[in-house]
Design a protein around this motif. Structure first.
Motif, mmCIF file in Angstrom:
data_model
loop_
_atom_site.group_PDB
_atom_site.id
_atom_site.type_symbol
_atom_site.label_atom_id
_atom_site.label_comp_id
_atom_site.label_asym_id
_atom_site.label_seq_id
_atom_site.Cartn_x
_atom_site.Cartn_y
_atom_site.Cartn_z
ATOM 1 N N GLU A 181 0.860 -1.183 0.000
ATOM 2 C CA GLU A 181 0.000 0.000 0.000
ATOM 3 C C GLU A 181 0.899 1.237 0.000
ATOM 4 O O GLU A 181 1.924 1.256 0.695
ATOM 5 C CB GLU A 181 -0.912 0.018 1.231
ATOM 6 C CG GLU A 181 -1.927 -1.110 1.270
ATOM 7 C CD GLU A 181 -3.006 -1.004 0.204
ATOM 8 O OE1 GLU A 181 -3.252 0.096 -0.321
ATOM 9 O OE2 GLU A 181 -3.612 -2.046 -0.107
ATOM 10 N N VAL B 158 1.450 3.857 1.584
ATOM 11 C CA VAL B 158 1.295 4.610 2.828
ATOM 12 C C VAL B 158 2.587 4.510 3.638
ATOM 13 O O VAL B 158 3.352 3.550 3.507
ATOM 14 C CB VAL B 158 0.105 4.085 3.663
ATOM 15 C CG1 VAL B 158 -1.215 4.311 2.938
ATOM 16 C CG2 VAL B 158 0.266 2.608 3.998
ATOM 17 N N ALA B 159 2.813 5.492 4.499
ATOM 18 C CA ALA B 159 4.049 5.552 5.279
ATOM 19 C C ALA B 159 4.222 4.344 6.202
ATOM 20 O O ALA B 159 5.350 3.936 6.479
ATOM 21 C CB ALA B 159 4.086 6.841 6.091
ATOM 22 N N SER B 160 3.127 3.757 6.672
ATOM 23 C CA SER B 160 3.233 2.619 7.585
ATOM 24 C C SER B 160 3.644 1.319 6.886
ATOM 25 O O SER B 160 4.027 0.359 7.542
ATOM 26 C CB SER B 160 1.913 2.406 8.324
ATOM 27 O OG SER B 160 0.874 2.132 7.401
ATOM 28 N N ASP B 161 3.570 1.279 5.565
ATOM 29 C CA ASP B 161 3.990 0.091 4.822
ATOM 30 C C ASP B 161 5.483 0.213 4.529
ATOM 31 O O ASP B 161 5.908 1.149 3.850
ATOM 32 C CB ASP B 161 3.201 -0.035 3.515
ATOM 33 C CG ASP B 161 3.441 -1.347 2.805
ATOM 34 O OD1 ASP B 161 4.570 -1.886 2.874
ATOM 35 O OD2 ASP B 161 2.498 -1.843 2.163
ATOM 36 N N PRO B 162 6.309 -0.719 5.026
ATOM 37 C CA PRO B 162 7.759 -0.604 4.816
ATOM 38 C C PRO B 162 8.167 -0.647 3.337
ATOM 39 O O PRO B 162 9.268 -0.237 2.999
ATOM 40 C CB PRO B 162 8.340 -1.782 5.584
ATOM 41 C CG PRO B 162 7.212 -2.718 5.806
ATOM 42 C CD PRO B 162 5.952 -1.910 5.789
ATOM 43 N N GLY C 99 6.033 0.749 0.951
ATOM 44 C CA GLY C 99 5.178 1.737 0.296
ATOM 45 C C GLY C 99 5.912 2.604 -0.708
ATOM 46 O O GLY C 99 5.345 3.043 -1.707
#
Length: 175
Positions: free
Chosen positions: A90, A92-96, A98
């Motif tokens: 994804e 997004v910042a939380s996906d390593p 991303g």
């Protein structure tokens, strides 16, 4: 003699350089609660121009196999058993991983390891390391850890076997 698919791999890897990956989807034959980055099953990478490449495992020689989705679409009989499509990454910042969906690819390296005795071309192209414009990297391939698992896996460089070998992929280089 080098297996023909290794030449195709090289050609398709070269097409990734300069591209933007817009999607990475795992083809599954079952619902999975596992980490989709390391789950078993082929992967379809989609690029900004709409082109798609299928990543699969060539199990006889433990190499990554890339296929142009125009030649064998993910909806073909070849992949008929894989009826579930699941996003691996994804943006997004939380996906390593991303970054892979938000940055342009600036380089690709071929990942290999020492071949099995008596099996030419084994592990010759077991994966690829993709580098993006900000310097982020991801290793995609099979048998990338010391566990030697035959999967199309997505790993950060620090998570792969330190014994892997890397070779830059250039348009004028022969593999």
């Amino acid at each position: 003699m080098m297996d023909e698919y290794l030449s195709t791999n090289r050609m398709l890897m070269l097409r990734i350089i300069g591209a933007r990956i817009t999607d990475a989807v795992r083809l599954l034959d079952h619902d999975s609660a596992e980490d989709l980055r390391t789950e078993w099953g082929p992967v379809v990478l989609t690029f900004g121009d709409g082109e798609q490449v299928i990543l699969d495992v060539e199990e006889a020689k433990s190499n990554l196999m890339l296929r142009d989705a125009h030649s064998i679409p993910p909806t073909s009989a070849w992949y008929a058993g894989f009826h579930i499509r699941a996003k691996i990454i994804e943006p997004v910042a939380s996906d390593p991983l991303g970054f892979l969906l938000t940055e342009q690819v600036v380089g690709v390296e071929v990942i290999s390891r020492e071949p099995d005795p008596g099996v030419p071309d084994s592990f010759a192209m077991c994966g690829m390391r993709i580098k993006t414009e900000s310097g982020h990297q991801v290793c995609i391939g099979t048998h990338l850890t010391d566990l030697l698992i035959p999967e199309v896996a997505f790993f950060l460089p620090e998570d792969v076997d330190p014994e892997l070998q890397y070779r830059a992929l250039h348009g004028d280089e022969h593999i």
